[in-house]
Enzyme design. Structure first.
Site, short mmCIF file in Angstrom:
data_model
loop_
_atom_site.label_atom_id
_atom_site.label_comp_id
_atom_site.label_asym_id
_atom_site.label_seq_id
_atom_site.Cartn_x
_atom_site.Cartn_y
_atom_site.Cartn_z
N ASP A 1 0.83 -1.21 0.00
CA ASP A 1 0.00 0.00 0.00
C ASP A 1 0.87 1.26 0.00
O ASP A 1 0.43 2.34 0.39
CB ASP A 1 -0.96 0.00 1.19
CG ASP A 1 -0.21 -0.04 2.52
OD1 ASP A 1 1.03 -0.21 2.50
OD2 ASP A 1 -0.87 0.09 3.57
N HIS B 1 22.02 6.98 -20.14
CA HIS B 1 21.04 7.16 -19.07
C HIS B 1 21.36 6.27 -17.87
O HIS B 1 20.49 5.63 -17.29
CB HIS B 1 19.62 6.93 -19.58
CG HIS B 1 19.10 8.11 -20.35
ND1 HIS B 1 17.91 8.11 -21.04
CD2 HIS B 1 19.62 9.35 -20.55
CE1 HIS B 1 17.72 9.29 -21.62
NE2 HIS B 1 18.74 10.05 -21.34
N ASP C 1 24.62 14.34 -14.58
CA ASP C 1 23.50 14.92 -15.33
C ASP C 1 22.35 14.97 -14.33
O ASP C 1 21.75 13.94 -14.00
CB ASP C 1 23.18 14.02 -16.53
CG ASP C 1 22.05 14.56 -17.38
OD1 ASP C 1 21.30 15.45 -16.93
OD2 ASP C 1 21.89 14.07 -18.52
N ASP D 1 17.90 20.86 -16.36
CA ASP D 1 18.52 19.64 -16.91
C ASP D 1 19.94 19.98 -17.32
O ASP D 1 20.18 20.49 -18.42
CB ASP D 1 17.68 19.15 -18.11
CG ASP D 1 18.25 17.88 -18.72
OD1 ASP D 1 19.17 17.28 -18.14
OD2 ASP D 1 17.77 17.50 -19.80
N HIS E 1 23.47 10.71 -29.89
CA HIS E 1 22.17 11.32 -29.59
C HIS E 1 22.05 12.66 -30.29
O HIS E 1 22.93 13.05 -31.05
CB HIS E 1 21.95 11.41 -28.08
CG HIS E 1 23.01 12.14 -27.31
ND1 HIS E 1 23.08 13.52 -27.25
CD2 HIS E 1 24.05 11.69 -26.57
CE1 HIS E 1 24.10 13.86 -26.48
NE2 HIS E 1 24.72 12.77 -26.07
N HIS F 1 16.71 19.05 -26.38
CA HIS F 1 15.24 18.92 -26.38
C HIS F 1 14.63 20.14 -25.72
O HIS F 1 15.32 20.89 -25.01
CB HIS F 1 14.84 17.64 -25.63
CG HIS F 1 15.54 17.50 -24.29
ND1 HIS F 1 15.09 18.11 -23.15
CD2 HIS F 1 16.70 16.88 -23.94
CE1 HIS F 1 15.93 17.83 -22.15
NE2 HIS F 1 16.91 17.10 -22.61
N HIS G 1 11.90 16.38 -20.66
CA HIS G 1 11.82 16.34 -22.13
C HIS G 1 10.46 16.95 -22.44
O HIS G 1 9.45 16.27 -22.48
CB HIS G 1 11.91 14.90 -22.65
CG HIS G 1 13.27 14.30 -22.40
ND1 HIS G 1 13.54 12.97 -22.52
CD2 HIS G 1 14.45 14.87 -22.06
CE1 HIS G 1 14.83 12.74 -22.25
NE2 HIS G 1 15.40 13.89 -21.96
N GLU H 1 23.30 19.82 -25.48
CA GLU H 1 24.01 18.80 -24.70
C GLU H 1 24.82 17.82 -25.53
O GLU H 1 24.53 16.62 -25.54
CB GLU H 1 23.01 18.04 -23.84
CG GLU H 1 21.77 17.52 -24.56
CD GLU H 1 20.86 16.73 -23.61
OE1 GLU H 1 21.37 15.79 -22.99
OE2 GLU H 1 19.67 17.06 -23.51
N TYR I 1 31.50 9.80 -26.14
CA TYR I 1 31.54 8.65 -25.23
C TYR I 1 32.41 7.58 -25.87
O TYR I 1 32.02 6.99 -26.88
CB TYR I 1 30.12 8.12 -25.00
CG TYR I 1 29.12 9.23 -24.73
CD1 TYR I 1 28.96 9.74 -23.44
CD2 TYR I 1 28.38 9.81 -25.77
CE1 TYR I 1 28.07 10.77 -23.19
CE2 TYR I 1 27.49 10.85 -25.53
CZ TYR I 1 27.33 11.33 -24.25
OH TYR I 1 26.46 12.35 -24.01
N ARG J 1 29.87 14.76 -21.36
CA ARG J 1 28.71 15.49 -21.87
C ARG J 1 28.68 16.83 -21.15
O ARG J 1 29.01 16.92 -19.96
CB ARG J 1 27.41 14.72 -21.64
CG ARG J 1 26.17 15.48 -22.13
CD ARG J 1 24.91 14.60 -22.32
NE ARG J 1 24.39 14.04 -21.09
CZ ARG J 1 24.50 12.76 -20.75
NH1 ARG J 1 25.13 11.91 -21.55
NH2 ARG J 1 23.99 12.32 -19.60
N GLU K 1 25.96 19.96 -20.74
CA GLU K 1 24.57 20.30 -21.05
C GLU K 1 24.17 21.60 -20.35
O GLU K 1 24.27 21.72 -19.13
CB GLU K 1 23.65 19.16 -20.58
CG GLU K 1 22.17 19.46 -20.76
CD GLU K 1 21.27 18.27 -20.45
OE1 GLU K 1 21.68 17.41 -19.63
OE2 GLU K 1 20.17 18.20 -21.02
N1 GLY Z 1 18.72 14.11 -18.42
C1 GLY Z 1 18.23 13.59 -19.61
C2 GLY Z 1 18.66 14.36 -20.76
O1 GLY Z 1 19.65 15.05 -20.68
O2 GLY Z 1 18.01 14.42 -21.77
MN MN Z 2 20.39 15.87 -18.89
MN MN Z 3 18.73 16.83 -21.53
#
Ligand code: GLY
Ligand code: MN
Ligand code: MN
Length: 437
Positions: free
Chosen positions: A37, A241, A258, A269, A348, A352, A359, A382, A386, A404, A406
């Site tokens: 629960d 991720h 991140d 983000d 990638h 976004h 996102h 971003e 890698y 990365r 961002e």
């Molecule tokens: N944290 C997920 C992205 O950077 O899109």
């Molecule tokens: Mn991110």
């Molecule tokens: Mn992002």
């Protein structure tokens, strides 16, 4: 704090956009069980929150443009003395009207029964298509009920429309108050990232750095992160991720964080990458600077009128050239770009939309064309490289370098503002920040 009158304006704007012969129906997010629960922390659906500011589960928002008895109806939970002792107070119907500016409010248990009456005579039903099987069934049942009354003059709706087509376009353009909330989410995230860089030491575990981040989020007013924080050291930095965050941080490894706070429902983000021991190796620095240069090129290209893809194009050019200069990619530069040779290292896209969702909603193409950037849009930039050890043909000295960077940017009249510019990202500035810890 966003005022109730701003939510009211959004509802009016949406009603103007859909026209008087339509109805909007949105369900609140449902509560999710973790086990037994025990629930996951409840968070209202962003669409619902955007239009109501109402954070309780078990509710439906209904907008009926030009309806005499009131345009904004809220079906919500009734007061329940016993439940309120356990779970806390509820707005109830009088609260829905007084505090949330509903024109009329009804117990949520009456929603299904009221549906045929609400939709009758409305040509189009705007609702989140495919989001709630229960709502889909209720709508079908209500429409069928009205079809049975056609001979008595009932006019059932003739179209079901995904509310995303209007609502998400509105959400894509941020108001001043939304930008202020996002800036606060970003500011909290910035000081949390810097604190994590300062406490980082080889030998710590990734979750201990995560603890520093989430401690700073909460201490500074953001109760929850906007998404599960990624804290990856060494090879884990190459997993896009990665959220296990349970490995030991080795000396000489790079750490990729991140993480973004959620403040008043708005997300930050942000990603930074730094050396665990405070000093980049020559290889780490070389790769890092390629990513940084690509990010700067993308941010420079982000301005009103530029297509969504300009950032990716800038990134791909700089990364391909950089990997070529480092000898990681071999051959003619032109051919490397044409064959997307960068792809095993950068797989990638440039970023976004960002807003109530990390996102965020909003289309990226209009009529099969990449849309153009416009003032008021907020997005991430971003790029990353890698170099996981299983990419064939890469000398060992480059292995397990994952970078990365961002940032969150707001498109302005003349270009863009980097909202997350206060966290260092130059090599020398990161090293200086980590030295003073
Ligand atoms: N944290 C997920 C992205 O950077 O899109
Ligand atoms: Mn991110
Ligand atoms: Mn992002």
């Amino acid at each position: 704090m966003i005022k109730m009158t701003e939510y009211e304006k959004r509802r009016k704007d949406l009603m103007n956009a859909i026209g008087a012969n339509s109805i909007v129906i949105l369900p609140a997010a449902t509560e999710k069980m973790r086990n037994g629960d025990a629930h996951y922390a409840y968070r209202q659906h962003s669409d619902f929150y955007y239009l109501t500011g109402f954070a309780e589960p078990e509710a439906f928002m209904v907008l009926l443009p030009k309806r005499k008895e009131g345009e904004y109806l809220l079906f919500n939970r009734v007061h329940d003395r016993d439940r309120e002792i356990w779970d806390g107070p509820r707005a109830g119907q009088e609260g829905a009207i007084k505090d949330y500016l509903a024109d009329q409010a009804f117990p949520v248990s009456e929603f299904e029964l009221a549906l045929p009456e609400l939709i009758v005579g409305r040509e189009r039903i705007h609702y989140p298509m495919g989001y709630s099987a229960a709502l889909d069934t209720s709508l079908t049942n209500a429409i069928n009920k009205l079809r049975g009354k056609i001979r008595s003059g009932a006019q059932p709706p003739v179209a079901l429309v995904d509310v995303a087509s209007t609502l998400h376009e509105m959400r894509l353009f941020k108001s001043h108050t939304e930008i202020a909330a996002m800036q606060k989410a970003i500011d909290i995230s910035q000081l949390s990232h810097m604190a994590a860089m300062q406490v980082c030491k080889p030998g710590m575990y990734e979750y201990q750095l995560e603890a520093e981040l989430t401690y700073q989020f909460q201490k500074n007013g953001a109760r929850f992160p906007a998404y599960n924080p990624i804290v990856g050291a060494g090879k884990n930095a190459c997993v896009l991720h990665y959220v296990d965050n349970n490995c030991k941080i080795e000396d000489d490894s790079l750490v990729l964080i991140d993480a973004g706070a959620e403040y008043q429902y708005y997300a930050a983000d942000i990603t930074r990458t730094f050396p665990a021991n405070g000093k980049f190796t020559a290889e780490q620095k070389a790769v890092y600077n390629v990513v940084l240069d690509s990010q700067k090129a993308a941010i420079k290209a982000a301005k009103p009128g530029a297509a969504w893809t300009v950032m990716q194009e800038a990134i791909v050019d700089v990364i391909t050239e950089g990997l070529h200069e480092l000898g990681i990619l071999k051959g003619s530069l032109k051919e490397l770009v044409a064959t997307q040779a960068y792809f095993p290292f950068y797989m990638h896209r440039s970023g976004h939309w960002l807003g109530l969702d990390v996102h965020d909603v909003g289309s990226y193409q209009i009529n099969n064309q990449w849309r153009k950037l416009e003032p008021g849009m907020v997005l991430t930039v971003e790029p990353g490289i890698y170099i996981s050890s299983n990419i064939p043909g890469v000398p060992k000295r480059w292995h397990n370098i994952g970078v990365r960077i961002e940032d969150n940017i707001l498109i302005t009249e003349n270009g863009c503002d980097v909202l997350s510019k206060d966290i260092p990202k130059e090599v020398a500035d990161i090293e200086a920040l980590m030295k003073h810890s």
